[in-house]
Design a protein around this motif. Sequence first.
Motif, PDB file in Angstrom:
ATOM      1  N   ASN A 168       0.843  -1.195   0.000  1.00  0.00           N
ATOM      2  CA  ASN A 168       0.000   0.000   0.000  1.00  0.00           C
ATOM      3  C   ASN A 168       0.880   1.247   0.000  1.00  0.00           C
ATOM      4  OD1 ASN A 168      -2.173   1.694   0.115  1.00  0.00           O
ATOM      5  ND2 ASN A 168      -2.595   1.351   2.291  1.00  0.00           N
ATOM      6  N   ILE A 185      -6.111   5.288  -6.984  1.00  0.00           N
ATOM      7  CA  ILE A 185      -5.536   4.084  -6.380  1.00  0.00           C
ATOM      8  C   ILE A 185      -6.136   2.849  -7.044  1.00  0.00           C
ATOM      9  CG2 ILE A 185      -5.296   2.798  -4.219  1.00  0.00           C
ATOM     10  CD1 ILE A 185      -4.932   5.413  -2.861  1.00  0.00           C
ATOM     11  N   ALA A 187      -5.354  -1.587  -7.543  1.00  0.00           N
ATOM     12  CA  ALA A 187      -4.600  -2.678  -6.924  1.00  0.00           C
ATOM     13  C   ALA A 187      -3.413  -3.152  -7.753  1.00  0.00           C
ATOM     14  CB  ALA A 187      -5.536  -3.855  -6.647  1.00  0.00           C
ATOM     15  N   GLN A 188      -3.512  -3.033  -9.096  1.00  0.00           N
ATOM     16  CA  GLN A 188      -2.450  -3.573  -9.939  1.00  0.00           C
ATOM     17  C   GLN A 188      -1.229  -2.657 -10.032  1.00  0.00           C
ATOM     18  OE1 GLN A 188      -2.401  -6.626 -11.915  1.00  0.00           O
ATOM     19  NE2 GLN A 188      -4.031  -7.220 -10.509  1.00  0.00           N
ATOM     20  N   ARG A 189      -1.241  -1.578  -9.244  1.00  0.00           N
ATOM     21  CA  ARG A 189      -0.126  -0.624  -9.355  1.00  0.00           C
ATOM     22  C   ARG A 189       1.212  -1.220  -8.908  1.00  0.00           C
ATOM     23  NH1 ARG A 189      -1.168   3.031  -4.000  1.00  0.00           N
ATOM     24  NH2 ARG A 189      -1.970   1.286  -2.806  1.00  0.00           N
ATOM     25  N   ASN A 190       1.173  -2.293  -8.134  1.00  0.00           N
ATOM     26  CA  ASN A 190       2.439  -2.924  -7.742  1.00  0.00           C
ATOM     27  C   ASN A 190       2.567  -4.342  -8.306  1.00  0.00           C
ATOM     28  OD1 ASN A 190       0.500  -4.034  -6.116  1.00  0.00           O
ATOM     29  ND2 ASN A 190       1.755  -4.089  -4.272  1.00  0.00           N
ATOM     30  N   GLU A 191       1.865  -4.605  -9.395  1.00  0.00           N
ATOM     31  CA  GLU A 191       2.019  -5.896 -10.074  1.00  0.00           C
ATOM     32  C   GLU A 191       2.886  -5.687 -11.320  1.00  0.00           C
ATOM     33  OE1 GLU A 191       0.608  -9.059  -9.079  1.00  0.00           O
ATOM     34  OE2 GLU A 191       0.488  -7.904  -7.237  1.00  0.00           O
ATOM     35  N   CYS A 192       3.550  -6.740 -11.723  1.00  0.00           N
ATOM     36  CA  CYS A 192       4.570  -6.635 -12.775  1.00  0.00           C
ATOM     37  C   CYS A 192       3.988  -6.238 -14.133  1.00  0.00           C
ATOM     38  CB  CYS A 192       5.304  -7.961 -12.894  1.00  0.00           C
ATOM     39  SG  CYS A 192       6.700  -7.898 -14.030  1.00  0.00           S
ATOM     40  N   GLY A 194       5.482  -6.987 -16.937  1.00  0.00           N
ATOM     41  CA  GLY A 194       5.960  -7.924 -17.955  1.00  0.00           C
ATOM     42  C   GLY A 194       7.476  -7.936 -18.027  1.00  0.00           C
ATOM     43  N   ARG A 208       0.196  -8.592 -19.372  1.00  0.00           N
ATOM     44  CA  ARG A 208       0.459  -8.043 -18.035  1.00  0.00           C
ATOM     45  C   ARG A 208       0.182  -6.532 -18.031  1.00  0.00           C
ATOM     46  NH1 ARG A 208      -0.986  -9.734 -14.401  1.00  0.00           N
ATOM     47  NH2 ARG A 208      -0.171  -7.892 -13.411  1.00  0.00           N
ATOM     48  N   ASP A 214      -5.844  -1.667 -17.532  1.00  0.00           N
ATOM     49  CA  ASP A 214      -7.299  -1.844 -17.447  1.00  0.00           C
ATOM     50  C   ASP A 214      -7.791  -1.592 -16.026  1.00  0.00           C
ATOM     51  OD1 ASP A 214      -7.204  -2.468 -20.060  1.00  0.00           O
ATOM     52  OD2 ASP A 214      -7.591  -4.626 -19.824  1.00  0.00           O
ATOM     53  N   ASN A 215      -7.038  -2.081 -15.070  1.00  0.00           N
ATOM     54  CA  ASN A 215      -7.432  -1.875 -13.678  1.00  0.00           C
ATOM     55  C   ASN A 215      -7.405  -0.382 -13.332  1.00  0.00           C
ATOM     56  OD1 ASN A 215      -6.008  -2.410 -10.439  1.00  0.00           O
ATOM     57  ND2 ASN A 215      -8.166  -2.647 -10.950  1.00  0.00           N
ATOM     58  N   ALA A 218     -10.294   1.339 -15.072  1.00  0.00           N
ATOM     59  CA  ALA A 218     -11.570   1.015 -14.426  1.00  0.00           C
ATOM     60  C   ALA A 218     -11.743   1.805 -13.134  1.00  0.00           C
ATOM     61  CB  ALA A 218     -11.642  -0.483 -14.138  1.00  0.00           C
ATOM     62  N   GLN A 219     -10.670   2.121 -12.486  1.00  0.00           N
ATOM     63  CA  GLN A 219     -10.758   2.904 -11.254  1.00  0.00           C
ATOM     64  C   GLN A 219     -10.784   4.410 -11.552  1.00  0.00           C
ATOM     65  OE1 GLN A 219     -11.635  -0.014  -9.532  1.00  0.00           O
ATOM     66  NE2 GLN A 219     -10.851   1.125  -7.786  1.00  0.00           N
TER      67      GLN A 219
ATOM     68  N   LEU B  64       9.404 -13.543 -13.949  1.00  0.00           N
ATOM     69  CA  LEU B  64       9.597 -12.117 -14.203  1.00  0.00           C
ATOM     70  C   LEU B  64      10.569 -11.470 -13.217  1.00  0.00           C
ATOM     71  CD1 LEU B  64       5.813 -11.464 -14.695  1.00  0.00           C
ATOM     72  CD2 LEU B  64       7.507 -11.057 -16.477  1.00  0.00           C
ATOM     73  N   CYS B  66       9.752 -10.526 -10.357  1.00  0.00           N
ATOM     74  CA  CYS B  66       8.971  -9.382  -9.872  1.00  0.00           C
ATOM     75  C   CYS B  66       8.961  -9.352  -8.354  1.00  0.00           C
ATOM     76  CB  CYS B  66       7.550  -9.432 -10.413  1.00  0.00           C
ATOM     77  SG  CYS B  66       6.519 -10.688  -9.635  1.00  0.00           S
TER      78      CYS B  66
ATOM     79  N   ASP C 342      -1.995  -5.335   2.448  1.00  0.00           N
ATOM     80  CA  ASP C 342      -2.896  -4.745   1.472  1.00  0.00           C
ATOM     81  C   ASP C 342      -2.907  -5.474   0.130  1.00  0.00           C
ATOM     82  OD1 ASP C 342      -4.823  -2.796   1.987  1.00  0.00           O
ATOM     83  OD2 ASP C 342      -4.011  -1.545   0.391  1.00  0.00           O
ATOM     84  N   GLN C 348      -8.480  -0.747   0.223  1.00  0.00           N
ATOM     85  CA  GLN C 348      -8.961  -0.241  -1.068  1.00  0.00           C
ATOM     86  C   GLN C 348     -10.445  -0.483  -1.314  1.00  0.00           C
ATOM     87  OE1 GLN C 348      -6.263  -1.690  -4.194  1.00  0.00           O
ATOM     88  NE2 GLN C 348      -4.642  -1.718  -2.670  1.00  0.00           N
ATOM     89  N   LYS C 464      -3.510 -12.143  -4.347  1.00  0.00           N
ATOM     90  CA  LYS C 464      -3.782 -10.761  -4.730  1.00  0.00           C
ATOM     91  C   LYS C 464      -5.287 -10.567  -4.880  1.00  0.00           C
ATOM     92  CE  LYS C 464      -2.539  -6.655  -6.396  1.00  0.00           C
ATOM     93  NZ  LYS C 464      -1.642  -5.712  -5.709  1.00  0.00           N
ATOM     94  N   VAL C 465      -5.764  -9.438  -4.393  1.00  0.00           N
ATOM     95  CA  VAL C 465      -7.161  -9.066  -4.594  1.00  0.00           C
ATOM     96  C   VAL C 465      -7.170  -7.722  -5.320  1.00  0.00           C
ATOM     97  CG1 VAL C 465      -9.349  -8.446  -3.506  1.00  0.00           C
ATOM     98  CG2 VAL C 465      -7.956 -10.298  -2.542  1.00  0.00           C
ATOM     99  N   THR C 466      -7.838  -7.694  -6.456  1.00  0.00           N
ATOM    100  CA  THR C 466      -7.895  -6.473  -7.260  1.00  0.00           C
ATOM    101  C   THR C 466      -9.341  -5.999  -7.381  1.00  0.00           C
ATOM    102  OG1 THR C 466      -5.980  -7.202  -8.546  1.00  0.00           O
ATOM    103  CG2 THR C 466      -7.347  -5.490  -9.528  1.00  0.00           C
ATOM    104  N   PRO C 467      -9.692  -4.926  -6.715  1.00  0.00           N
ATOM    105  CA  PRO C 467     -11.045  -4.396  -6.894  1.00  0.00           C
ATOM    106  C   PRO C 467     -11.172  -3.779  -8.286  1.00  0.00           C
ATOM    107  CG  PRO C 467      -9.984  -3.520  -4.884  1.00  0.00           C
ATOM    108  CD  PRO C 467      -8.930  -4.156  -5.717  1.00  0.00           C
ATOM    109  N   GLN C 468     -12.147  -4.219  -9.038  1.00  0.00           N
ATOM    110  CA  GLN C 468     -12.341  -3.672 -10.382  1.00  0.00           C
ATOM    111  C   GLN C 468     -13.762  -3.957 -10.846  1.00  0.00           C
ATOM    112  OE1 GLN C 468      -9.085  -4.453 -13.105  1.00  0.00           O
ATOM    113  NE2 GLN C 468     -10.421  -4.296 -14.881  1.00  0.00           N
ATOM    114  N   ASP C 469     -14.381  -2.973 -11.429  1.00  0.00           N
ATOM    115  CA  ASP C 469     -15.719  -3.097 -12.015  1.00  0.00           C
ATOM    116  C   ASP C 469     -16.729  -3.672 -11.019  1.00  0.00           C
ATOM    117  OD1 ASP C 469     -14.536  -2.221 -14.402  1.00  0.00           O
ATOM    118  OD2 ASP C 469     -13.957  -4.279 -14.929  1.00  0.00           O
TER     119      ASP C 469
END
Lengths: 261, 128, 663
Positions: A168, A185, A187-192, A194, A208, A214-215, A218-219, B64, B66, C342, C348, C464-469
Amino acid sequence: MTYAYFPGCTLKTKAVDLDRWGRESMEALGITLEELPQWQCCGAVYPLAKDEIASRLSAVRALMAARDQGTPLVTLCSACHHVIKRANCDIAEDETFRSRANAYLSPETPYSGEAQVLHYLEVLRDVVGFDNLSRQVKNPLTGVKIGAYYGCLLLRPSRQMAFDDPENPTILEDFLRAIGAQPVIYAQRNECCGGYVTLENQGFARSRAAAVADNAAAQGAQMLTTACPLCLYNLQQGGSLKTVYFTELLAQALGLKEGAL
Amino acid sequence: MTDWSSRVQEISGVNPRKCMKCGKCTAACPAYDQMEYHPHQFVDMVQTGRVEELMASKGIYTCLSCFACVERCPRNVQPSSIIEAVRLAVIRRQGGNHRKPDEIPALLNEELPQQAITSALRKYSKGG
Amino acid sequence: MQRIGVFVCWCGSNIAATVDVEKVARVLSQEPGVVYSTDYQYMCSQAGQEMIQEAIREHRLTGVVICSCSPRMHEATFRKTVEKAGLNPYLLEIANIREHCSWIHKDKLTATEKAVILGRAAIAKVQLNAPLTAGKSPVTKRALVIGGGIAGIQTALDIAEAGFPVDIVEKKPTIGGKMTQIDKTFPTLDCAACILTPKMVDAAQNENIDILSYAQVEKIQGFVGNFTVTIRKKARYVDENKCTGCGLCTEKCPQKKIPNEFNLGLDNRRAIYIPFAQAVPKVATIDPNHCAMLQKGKCGVCAKVCTAGAIDYKQQDQLITREYGAIVAATGFEPISMDKFDEFAYSQSPDVVTSLEFERLMNAAGPTGGTLLRPSDGTHPHTLVFVQCVGSRCDGGEKGKSYCSKICCMYTAKHAMLTREKYPDTEVYVFYIDVRTPGKSFDEFYRRAVEEYGVHYIKGMVGKVTPQDGKLKVQASDLLGGRQLHIDADMVILAAAIEPDKSARPLATMLTASMDTNDFFTEAHPKLRPVESPTAGVFLSGACQGPKDIPETVAQASAAAAKVIGLLVKDSLTCNPCTAQPDELMCNGCSSCEKVCPYGAITYADKPFRGPNRTTRIRRVAQVNPAVCQGCGACTVACPSGAMDLLGFSNKQIMAEVDAICR
C-alpha cells in the motif's frame, strides 16, 4: 545543495525525458544532481545468486564514489535504484561479499555500505518535502486523474528496499497530490508490467501491461505515470492508457516543460 | 554426479525447509500460465531433489523476477531466488546459454530500452 | 566446624547421561567441610528424600547441598525434606546441574567438570548460610480482575460465589468484551449474546462484585496478599447512579457521524452513546472528542432531554485507591491491523472485511440488522472468499505473528456454514493452509460445512485481490487441483491473526509480571501452573495468556478464580525470610535504597548511636519491614556504603560462590 547522481544507461538514450526533466526540476527546487564521473552500467538486474560477485561490482564502484564525495547517491531509474540499493545492503550485511568485493576493487578505504542510496522520489519527499513542492508548483495538474504505477523494483523486497509500504505505497500518490493532480488508487499498481520477458514473449508482457492499465482505467485513471523505462515501454506497448515519466509531470507542474498532457 | 539440490540451495542461500506449503507464492505469481512448474513447486522439488526436471523446464526463463512471491511469502522463503538459482545451474553449464548474444539483436525493436536488453543478456546467458 | 552433606541426583538419564555423577560425588567429597557425599537415581523420590534425612541424622549434618534440577522445580520439596530431619530449611543449597549443565552440554567431560564447579560453589555458599525463620503477612480478602470480557466476568463470578468481594476494572463503557460482538458460537451455533448477557447481568447484580467500567489501572504497589491499586475512573459526563439508560439522549444528540466502535466503524453512533442494548452498566457515555458542548461549549441537547438530570458536563476523572489480596489479568485480545496486508486490498475496498467485521454484518443487532449486505453498495453478495491465516504463522519480521491464532479455522467454518445456510444462492470459498480442528465436535463441525453445506474448501492461499468493475478479482492458488484460480468475488473476508490487547504490556510492567515476545502473559509453569503468573498473587485469565476460544477461556477463567480463592481463604501467608537487612552502623541515611525499593518496604528512623567520649549522636538509618520486603535485592546494589545485605544471599555468600567457581 549538490547530490551525486547515477543516471544509468537507459536514461542516456531511450529515457532521456526521465533524466532531463528530473535534473531540471531538481535544479529548480534548489538541488543540483551531479553525475558521478565515469559511472558504469549498474547491471540492470540484481543477481539473486549469492556467488555472483562480479556482476554487483559496478554498483559498488558507484557507491564508493558517492561515499568518497560525501553525498548521498541519487538514482532515478527503478532498475538502477533496485540494483544499487540491494548491492549496498549486501555489502553491509554479507561478509563474504564485502571482503570479496573489496579484494577485487582494492579501494584506498574499504567499502562496507556507508553511502546512502536515495531514489529521486525519496529526495522529493524527505529533502524537498511535498508541502514545499506544492508551494512551488506553477501549473498545477488540477483535475487530472493519474494512476501511479510502482511496478516491482522500487518496492520489493521491502526488507532491503525500505522504500514504502510494499502493498500500500503512498509516495507517488503524495507526489501527484503535491503537483495538483488527483491520484487514482488501483490494486495492480504494484504488479509486474511484464519486465524483460517482453523480449522473448511479447504476448505475455502485453497481457500483463493490459491488466495493469485496465485496472487503473476502471478505477478512473486517465493516464499512468512511472519511474521505470521498461515499465513505460511495456505499458505503452500493451496498455490502453497514456504513460509518462513522473519527472515529466513534475517539470510541467513547475512550469519548466511546455505542452499539454 | 552433481547434487543439484544442494547446489541450488547454495547459490540461492534459500532453505526450502522453511516453506509451510501455503502456496501464497503461486497465488501471487503473475507468470503462472507461462510456467510448467510454479513457485511452490520449485521450492518443493528442490527440497525433494527433483531439480533436473526444473532445469529442463522453459518456465525458468519466464519468471519475471517481480519478487511478488518473495514479498508475500509468510515464511520468508524467497522462491524467486530458487528459480534464479535453477536457471543459473542451467546456463552455467557448458553450452547452457538460453540465448547466445548474437541471437539477441533479432529480438530487438527501435523502442526497446537498453535496460531490457542488458536484463535479457544477464538472464539468458552466462556472464552476459 | 561445618558438617556438610552432598547429594548428587541422576535424574534418571537427564543428568546421568551427560554428567559422570559418581565422579561429581567423589570429587565434591574432598571439599572442605564435606563429611558425606553420595549419588542417587531420583533424589526427589520418597526413597531419595529418606536417604537425605537419614544422612542428616546419622552424620549430624549442619548443611546440605543437592546437585539436581533447578531450584524452581524442587527447592520447596527439599526444604521440607531437611526440615523434617530437624535442619533449618535455609541450610540447604541447590546446585542446578540439569538446566544449567546436563541439558545444555553434549560433552560428558566438560559437563562433569562444570557440575563439579557448580557443586563447589554451592558448598562454599552453604558454609555461610544462617538459619532463617519465615514470618507471616496478612491477606486482604478482596480480588481485582482487570478486563471485563467473558474471561474477567467468569473469574469475578466464581470468586464472588465463594464469598469474596471482587472488583472488575473495564476500560470500555460496558463489560462483555469481544464476545458481545460475536454473532453465533462454534460448534453449537448458539447465539453469543444469549449466553453472555445473563452472565453480564449476574455480575452486575452480584453484591460481591463491583464493576468499574470506563476505568483503567494506573498504579499497582505491594505484593501477594497486600496490593494497593490506583484506578482511574474516566469521566463519562453522565452520573451513573442517575442515568436510567432510556437512550433518549443517544437519539437526540446532533453529532451523528462518529464511527461506531461496537460495529467496528461499519456504521455511526452519536457523541453520547450506549454501546449496545444489553450494555452493563446500561448508562450513557459522552465521547469528549466529539461532543460539541465539551469541545466548543455549545449544544447541551442531551442535558435538555434527560429527564433524570444525569448529564454532568463538569464531571472529572476520579482516582480510586483500593487494597487487594490477588490480581487477575484478563485483558484479552485484538485482531491485528490489516495495514501491512494490502495485497488483499483491505484499505482499497469496503467489501474486504475482517472476520470480526463479518460477525457484525451477520448479527441481528449489527449495522445491517443481520442481513448480509456488501458494505460498498448494500447489495446481496453471491460469491464470498474467506482467507485464513492472515498474519498468523509468519516468519518473524514486522509483518504478522509467528504463532497460530487458533480460533480462525473454527470461526471461518462457522461463517461459511452460516452464509450457506441463510443464503443458499451463494458460492463460498475458504482458502486454507491447514484446517486445525482439535476440540470437541470441532472436526465434525468443519466436515459438516464441507459435506452438508457445500462450502468450497481449497488448499491454497490468496495472493492478490484487485477491486475492479464492482467485483473483487481474487487471484489464488489451488494446490491440490494444480491451478491458479481467478474468482470474481463480491466479498473477501480475512481471518486476521489475533494479538494481546495493547493495554497488556503497560499492565505487565505495573504488575512486574513477565510476558513472552508476543506480549502474551507468561504462565508460572506451562503445564503445571497455567493460570498463575510467576509473580506471586497475579493470575491469568483468558486470551491475555495465549489465543483461546470461548470454552477454553471460561475454563481458564474458573481455574484462575480457584487459585485466587485458594489464596484469599488464607488468613496469612508465610513470608520469604530472605529479606534485606541494613547494617545500621554503616548506613549513612542517603535514601538510595528507599528510592529503588519497588515494594515500599524501606523507611528511615532516627536512632541514637554511641559516639566517641561517651557521647550519643542521633543518626538517620534505614529500616526494612520484613513483612513487605520481597527480597529482590535492588537495595543491596543501590546502597553506596554496602550497608544493605540480603539474608540468604549476602554479599559474602555470593562472593564465596564466585571465588569457588574461579578457583
